[in-house]
Scaffold this active site. Structure first.
Site, PDB file in Angstrom:
ATOM      1  N   SER A  10       7.780   1.778   6.774  1.00  8.67           N
ATOM      2  CA  SER A  10       8.917   2.463   7.387  1.00  8.67           C
ATOM      3  C   SER A  10       9.760   1.478   8.175  1.00  8.67           C
ATOM      4  CB  SER A  10       8.424   3.573   8.319  1.00  8.67           C
ATOM      5  OG  SER A  10       9.508   4.108   9.049  1.00  8.67           O
ATOM      6  N   HIS A  35      10.719   2.999   3.049  1.00  6.41           N
ATOM      7  CA  HIS A  35      11.020   4.283   3.671  1.00  6.41           C
ATOM      8  C   HIS A  35      12.055   4.095   4.772  1.00  6.41           C
ATOM      9  CE1 HIS A  35      10.103   8.496   4.613  1.00  6.41           C
ATOM     10  NE2 HIS A  35      10.221   8.158   5.889  1.00  6.41           N
ATOM     11  N   ASP A  37      14.083   6.098   7.660  1.00  3.93           N
ATOM     12  CA  ASP A  37      14.215   7.303   8.475  1.00  3.93           C
ATOM     13  C   ASP A  37      15.635   7.418   9.010  1.00  3.93           C
ATOM     14  OD1 ASP A  37      11.545   8.490   8.498  1.00  3.93           O
ATOM     15  OD2 ASP A  37      10.924   6.662   9.527  1.00  3.93           O
ATOM     16  N   MET A  39      18.058   9.537  11.341  1.00  2.00           N
ATOM     17  CA  MET A  39      18.032  10.513  12.434  1.00  2.00           C
ATOM     18  C   MET A  39      19.414  10.598  13.081  1.00  2.00           C
ATOM     19  SD  MET A  39      14.455   9.409  14.263  1.00  2.00           S
ATOM     20  CE  MET A  39      13.020   8.911  13.314  1.00  2.00           C
ATOM     21  N   HIS A  68      14.800   9.515   4.153  1.00  2.00           N
ATOM     22  CA  HIS A  68      14.297  10.746   4.759  1.00  2.00           C
ATOM     23  C   HIS A  68      15.334  11.232   5.753  1.00  2.00           C
ATOM     24  CE1 HIS A  68      11.012  12.432   7.730  1.00  2.00           C
ATOM     25  NE2 HIS A  68      11.827  13.369   7.281  1.00  2.00           N
ATOM     26  N   MET A  70      16.544  13.270   8.465  1.00  2.00           N
ATOM     27  CA  MET A  70      16.219  14.128   9.612  1.00  2.00           C
ATOM     28  C   MET A  70      17.522  14.431  10.338  1.00  2.00           C
ATOM     29  SD  MET A  70      12.697  12.323  10.937  1.00  2.00           S
ATOM     30  CE  MET A  70      12.988  10.714  10.206  1.00  2.00           C
ATOM     31  N   MET A 139       4.998  16.063   7.155  1.00  2.00           N
ATOM     32  CA  MET A 139       4.947  15.294   8.393  1.00  2.00           C
ATOM     33  C   MET A 139       3.575  15.451   9.035  1.00  2.00           C
ATOM     34  SD  MET A 139       7.847  13.778   8.631  1.00  2.00           S
ATOM     35  CE  MET A 139       7.593  13.113  10.284  1.00  2.00           C
ATOM     36  N   ASP A 178       3.962  11.115   6.407  1.00  2.00           N
ATOM     37  CA  ASP A 178       4.696  10.272   7.350  1.00  2.00           C
ATOM     38  C   ASP A 178       4.273  10.624   8.772  1.00  2.00           C
ATOM     39  OD1 ASP A 178       6.474   8.678   8.706  1.00  2.00           O
ATOM     40  OD2 ASP A 178       8.282   9.725   8.037  1.00  2.00           O
ATOM     41  N   SER A 201       4.392   1.441  12.447  1.00  2.00           N
ATOM     42  CA  SER A 201       3.626   0.549  13.322  1.00  2.00           C
ATOM     43  C   SER A 201       2.275   0.180  12.714  1.00  2.00           C
ATOM     44  CB  SER A 201       3.424   1.194  14.696  1.00  2.00           C
ATOM     45  OG  SER A 201       2.744   2.439  14.583  1.00  2.00           O
TER      46      SER A 201
END
Length: 224
Positions: A10, A35, A37, A39, A68, A70, A139, A178, A201
């Site tokens: 990610s 991946h 993210d 947001m 993804h 969000m 999730m 995820d 992480s």
């Protein structure tokens, strides 16, 4: 049906001051998917990246981009992410008023379409839309921030979804996970039926290549 394992670092945990370096590193380390993210500060309490960054890094790797979303009103932005270079696009069922139409839009743009369910969202939302999906992202944390702890109830939830898909003629649909995915829980997650493991992480902390090797070995060592 148990699909082959796919590891998806990610970018949320990458060094944004050295994004090109980390994108290239993911590829050389053996990632299957990248991946991303997205947001917006509304659907989740954080803001990350948009189509301009996706476009900027598209030429830096041949890895598929898994975007993804969000965000609120994802239909408005799906074409921009598709044009920027997304290969997979997933949307939250909690935000889509006309989910089948949204998935249809993603497919019309030539991309793989997925839905995302937050930890407390009933699996029935996935059952209703699964036939229109290439993958389903469950999730395993509440979305919005990286570095959260894995929610253990995910394992039963994932196994239930995998069983439903396999027994309803939808075995081809993959399950993605995820949130809180680490080397030490990756085998449990894979055994539960999720084959696309997103980890931020858990992979970027320390030696990315070695962490990816260990996660792959740990996951694939189980007997399915």
């Amino acid at each position: 049906m148990h699909h082959p394992l796919k590891l998806a670092p990610s970018l949320l945990s990458a060094d944004f001051a050295n994004l090109e370096r980390d994108v290239r590193l993911c590829e050389t380390a053996g990632a299957d998917i990248l991946h991303i993210d997205v947001m917006d500060g509304h659907f989740v309490p954080n803001i990350t990246i948009g189509p301009l960054i996706v476009r900027a890094i598209r030429s830096k790797t041949s890895l598929p981009f898994d975007c993804h979303l969000m965000i609120e009103n994802p239909d408005r932005y799906i074409p921009a992410f598709a044009e920027a270079g997304a290969d997979w696009i997933s949307v939250h069922v909690e935000e889509c008023k006309h989910l089948h139409r949204t998935l249809g839009l993603i497919h019309e743009l030539g991309k793989k379409a997925g839905i995302v369910l937050n930890p407390a969202t009933p699996l029935e939302f996935a059952y209703s839309a699964a036939e229109h999906c290439d993958f389903i992202l469950l999730m395993s944390v509440n979305p919005g921030f990286g570095g959260q702890s894995f929610i253990p109830s995910f394992l039963h939830r994932c196994n239930t979804l995998r069983t439903h898909l396999d027994t309803h003629g939808l075995a081809h649909v993959e399950i993605e996970v995820d949130g809180g995915v680490k080397i030490d829980n990756s085998a449990q997650i894979y055994y539960a039926g999720a084959n696309i493991l997103v980890s931020g992480s858990g992979l970027f902390s320390g030696d990315l290549k070695e962490n990816m090797r260990l996660m792959r070995c740990q996951s694939e060592s189980i007997t399915i």
